[in-house]
Design an enzyme around this catalytic site. Structure first.
Site, PDB file in Angstrom:
ATOM      1  CB  CYS A   1      -0.916  -0.023   1.225  1.00 16.18           C
ATOM      2  SG  CYS A   1      -1.931   1.462   1.361  1.00 16.18           S
TER       3      CYS A   1
ATOM      4  CB  CYS B   1      -0.718   2.599   4.093  1.00 19.21           C
ATOM      5  SG  CYS B   1      -2.131   1.919   3.252  1.00 19.21           S
ATOM      6  CG  ASP B   2       3.029   1.087   4.421  1.00 18.87           C
ATOM      7  OD1 ASP B   2       2.449   1.546   5.418  1.00 18.87           O
ATOM      8  OD2 ASP B   2       2.880  -0.087   4.039  1.00 18.87           O
TER       9      ASP B   2
END
Ligand code: NAP
Length: 543
Positions: free
Chosen positions: A363, A366-367
Site C-alpha cells: 500500500c 499507507c506506507d
C-alpha cells in the site's frame, strides 16, 4: 433581525439580556474562574478577559473570579505558563482558556459557562459510547481565533468531552493570536485545529460524533458509523463486504424497500480506500480514493445500518431464513449478497513475509511517506503498479518499476504519465528474494531473457501484482468457483446456491470501481425481483 419568541416584535438588547439572565439563573452549579495575569495585566488580552468575565457576572452570581499574577504559587501548582490563562472549576474539571475569548470565541466561552454551570456534557448517547473507550489520560489543545465562525462548534465538542470525562480528559482552549509561540510550535495558523497528546486529530470543525471518534482513534476521522447493541438482526438482505459493490447494493436495496444490513470486517471502501488518486470515476476528474469512499459511505449511511469491524463466522444456508453468525451477533436473513472483494496477491518469494511491514508493503498510500528521500522498487506492470509508482514519485520517493515482461498492462494514459515522470523501469525482470536483517536492504533480481541474476540495494519493496478473490465464506457454504477462483454467477448475479448472490471483484471481470458499483446495483435489483417472485420456488414447482 431577530424576532421575539411567539411575536412579531424585534428582539431588543434588553430582551436578549433578560433571556440570557434567565438561562444563567437556572444553572445549578457555581462556576469558579481563576484568572492568571502578568505584570498587572494591562495587555489587551487580559483586559478583554476581565471585560467578558464581568459581562457574564452581571448575568449570574454563580460566577466567582480570583485573579493571580503568573508568579504566584497557584500558577506553579497548576503549571500555568502563559498569561492570560483562565482555569475554570478546577476542583471538577481540567479546563483552561489561554488568551482571551474574543470575537466568535465569546460564543464558546458562553457555552463553557453554561456546561460547567449545568455540570452536564450534553453529549449524544453515541458519542458517550465512543468516549467511554478513552481510558488513558488525554490532553486536548484546541486552537481557535476571534474571527473564525466554525471554531466554536469544534471547541464546544472538546468542551463536552472534557466535561463528560474529567478523569481522563484535560482541555486547553487556545486563542492562536494570544500566544504566538504555542501557535508556531503546533503550526496552528489555520483554525480550528485539535491536538490530542500533541498529535493532530482534527483540522476544521467536525460533527460531534466524528470529533469524539477522532479523539478515541487519535487520528482525524471523517465518518461516524453508529454502533448497534442488537443481539439478533432480521433482514431481507444481508450484504457481506463494504466496498463499492456492497455500498451501492445497499443503497439500491433499501430504496427498493428491502430491509438491509451491511457487514464489513475491515475498513470500508475495500481497495479504493487505499488507492491514491482515482481519475476515471464519472463525475470526479481527480479524487483521492479515501475521499471517494467517504462520499459513498456517507451516502449509504443515509439508508443502511453498517456493521463495521464485525466478521461473518458462519452462514447456515439450510435454514430459511438463513442464520448468520458474526463475531458480534446473529442475523436472520432471506438472502445474502457476497461482495467480499479481493486481496493483494503476494509474490511468494523468500523474505517477503518475514520483512512485511519492515520495508515490504502492498500500500503506497499507507506506507509511501515513510520512504520519502529513499530508494524503493515497485513490482508489477498493471494499473495498480503504475498508479502507485506515480504516487510514490509524487511523495518524493526514488522509485524504480520492476516488471517481468517487456510490455506493461497498464492503460496508455498511465504509461505516458510514468514516462513523463521519468520513472525508470527494469524490464523482463523478476524479484527472486528480498534480503535484509531487521529491514529490507537489497533484492535479488533475475533477468528473464538472459537468466542473469543481480542484487540491487533498496530501502523498500512495494508489490502491486493483482488480487486474489476473497472466497473463504463462498467456499464454506459450497458455492461453485471458476478456474481462477472467482464466484461463479449468472448475469443476474445469482450464484450456484439459491438465495446467495455476488457482486464486485469477488466475481471476477474488470475490477473497476464503476463496474463494482454497477454490479452492486444490478445484484440489488435482481434480489428485489427474486424476493417478490423467488426463482428457486418456481424451479421447485416446475419439478
Ligand atoms: P493486474 O492488472 O492484474 O496486473 C498485475 C500485474 O502484475 C501484471 O503486470 C502482471 O504481469 C504482474 N504480476 C502478476 N503476478 C506477478 C508475479 N508473480 N510476479 C511479477 N509480476 C506479476 O492487476 P492490478 O494492476 O492490480 O489491477 C487489478 C484491476 O484493477 C485491473 O482490472 C485494473 O485495471 C484495475 N485498476 C484500475 C485502476 C484505475 O482504473 N485507476 C487502478 C488500479 C487498478 P503480466 O502483465 O506479465 O501478467
Amino acid at each position: 433581525m431577530q424576532m421575539a419568541p411567539g411575536g412579531n416584535e424585534p428582539l431588543n438588547e434588553e430582551m436578549i439580556y433578560q433571556q440570557l439572565k434567565a438561562r444563567f439563573d437556572q444553572l445549578p452549579n457555581d462556576i469558579p474562574i481563576y484568572l492568571f495575569t502578568q505584570s498587572g495585566g494591562a495587555d489587551i488580552h487580559t483586559q478583554a478577559s476581565r471585560q467578558i468575565i464581568r459581562a457574564f457576572r452581571e448575568l449570574t452570581t454563580k460566577i466567582t473570579v480570583r485573579e493571580y499574577d503568573i508568579s504566584h504559587e497557584m500558577a506553579r501548582k497548576w503549571n500555568i505558563k502563559f498569561a492570560p490563562t483562565m482555569v475554570i472549576a478546577p476542583e471538577k474539571y481540567n479546563i483552561r482558556w489561554i488568551g482571551a475569548p474574543l470575537g466568535e470565541e465569546a460564543r464558546t466561552f458562553m457555552e463553557l459557562l453554561v456546561l460547567v454551570g449545568n455540570g452536564q456534557s450534553g453529549l449524544s448517547d453515541q458519542s458517550r459510547k465512543v468516549l467511554d473507550k478513552v481510558t488513558t489520560p488525554v490532553t486536548l489543545k484546541v486552537f481557535s481565533s476571534a474571527g473564525c465562525p466554525y471554531c466554536p462548534q469544534q471547541a464546544v465538542n472538546a468542551l463536552r468531552a472534557a466535561i463528560a470525562k474529567p478523569e481522563n480528559i484535560s482541555l486547553e482552549l487556545i486563542d492562536n493570536q494570544a500566544v504566538p509561540e504555542l501557535t508556531n510550535q503546533y503550526d496552528a495558523q489555520s483554525v480550528p485545529q485539535v491536538f490530542a497528546n500533541d498529535v493532530l486529530i482534527a483540522k476544521g470543525a467536525q460533527p460531534e460524533e466524528v470529533f469524539v471518534l477522532s479523539l478515541q482513534k487519535m487520528e482525524p476521522q471523517t465518518i461516524f458509523i453508529p454502533e448497534s447493541d442488537a443481539e439478533l438482526v432480521e433482514t431481507d438482505l444481508l450484504i457481506v463486504g463494504g466496498g463499492p459493490a456492497g455500498l451501492t447494493a445497499a443503497i439500491y436495496a433499501v430504496r427498493s424497500g428491502l430491509n438491509t444490513a451491511l457487514i464489513e470486517r475491515n475498513a470500508l471502501g475495500g481497495q479504493v480506500a487505499t488507492t491514491p488518486i482515482v481519475e476515471n470515476y464519472p463525475g470526479f476528474t481527480s479524487v483521492g480514493g479515501k475521499s471517494l469512499v467517504d462520499i459513498m459511505v456517507s451516502h449509504a449511511l443515509q439508508y443502511v445500518q453498517i456493521y463495521q469491524g464485525e466478521e461473518v463466522i458462519k452462514i447456515d444456508t439450510q435454514q430459511h431464513p438463513m442464520n448468520v453468525q458474526t463475531s458480534r451477533r446473529k442475523f436472520k436473513t432471506k438472502v445474502i449478497l457476497l461482495a467480499t472483494g479481493a486481496n493483494h496477491k503476494h509474490l511468494g518469494i523468500p523474505g517477503e513475509e518475514r520483512l512485511s511491514g519492515r520495508g515490504v508493503s502492498y500500500c503506497s498510500t499507507c506506507d509511501g511517506p515513510l520512504f520519502k528521500g529513499k530508494k524503493v522498487i515497485m513490482v508489477g506492470g498493471g494499473n495498480s503498479a503504475v498508479t502507485e509508482a506515480l504516487n510514490l514519485r509524487h511523495m518524493g520517493v526514488d522509485v524504480t518499476l520492476v516488471h517481468r515482461r517487456d510490455k506493461l498492462r497498464a492503460q496508455e494514459f498511465l504509461q505516458k504519465s510514468m514516462r513523463e515522470a521519468a520513472i525508470p523501469v527494469l524490464w523482463d525482470t523478476e524479484v527472486k528474494e528480498i534480503l535484509g536483517d531487521e529491514r529490507v536492504g537489497k533484492v535479488m533480481l533475475v533477468n528473464n531473457r538472459t537468466n542473469e541474476t543481480s542484487t540491487m540495494d533498496t530501502d523498500g519493496v512495494f508489490i502491486a501484482i493483482g488480487y486474489v478473490p476473497a472466497v473463504k465464506l463462498a467456499q464454506q457454504i459450497g458455492l461453485d468457483l471458476d478456474a481462477d477462483g472467482y464466484i461463479v454467477h449468472d448475469n443476474r448475479h445469482r450464484t450456484s446456491l439459491p438465495g446467495i448472490y455476488t457482486a464486485g471483484d469477488v466475481e471476477g471481470g474488470y475490477k473497476q470501481i464503476i463496474t463494482a458499483a454497477g454490479q452492486g446495483s444490478e445484484a440489488a435489483m435482481s434480489i428485489f425481483e427474486d424476493l417478490i417472485n423467488p426463482y428457486w420456488l418456481r424451479k421447485e414447482k416446475a419439478q
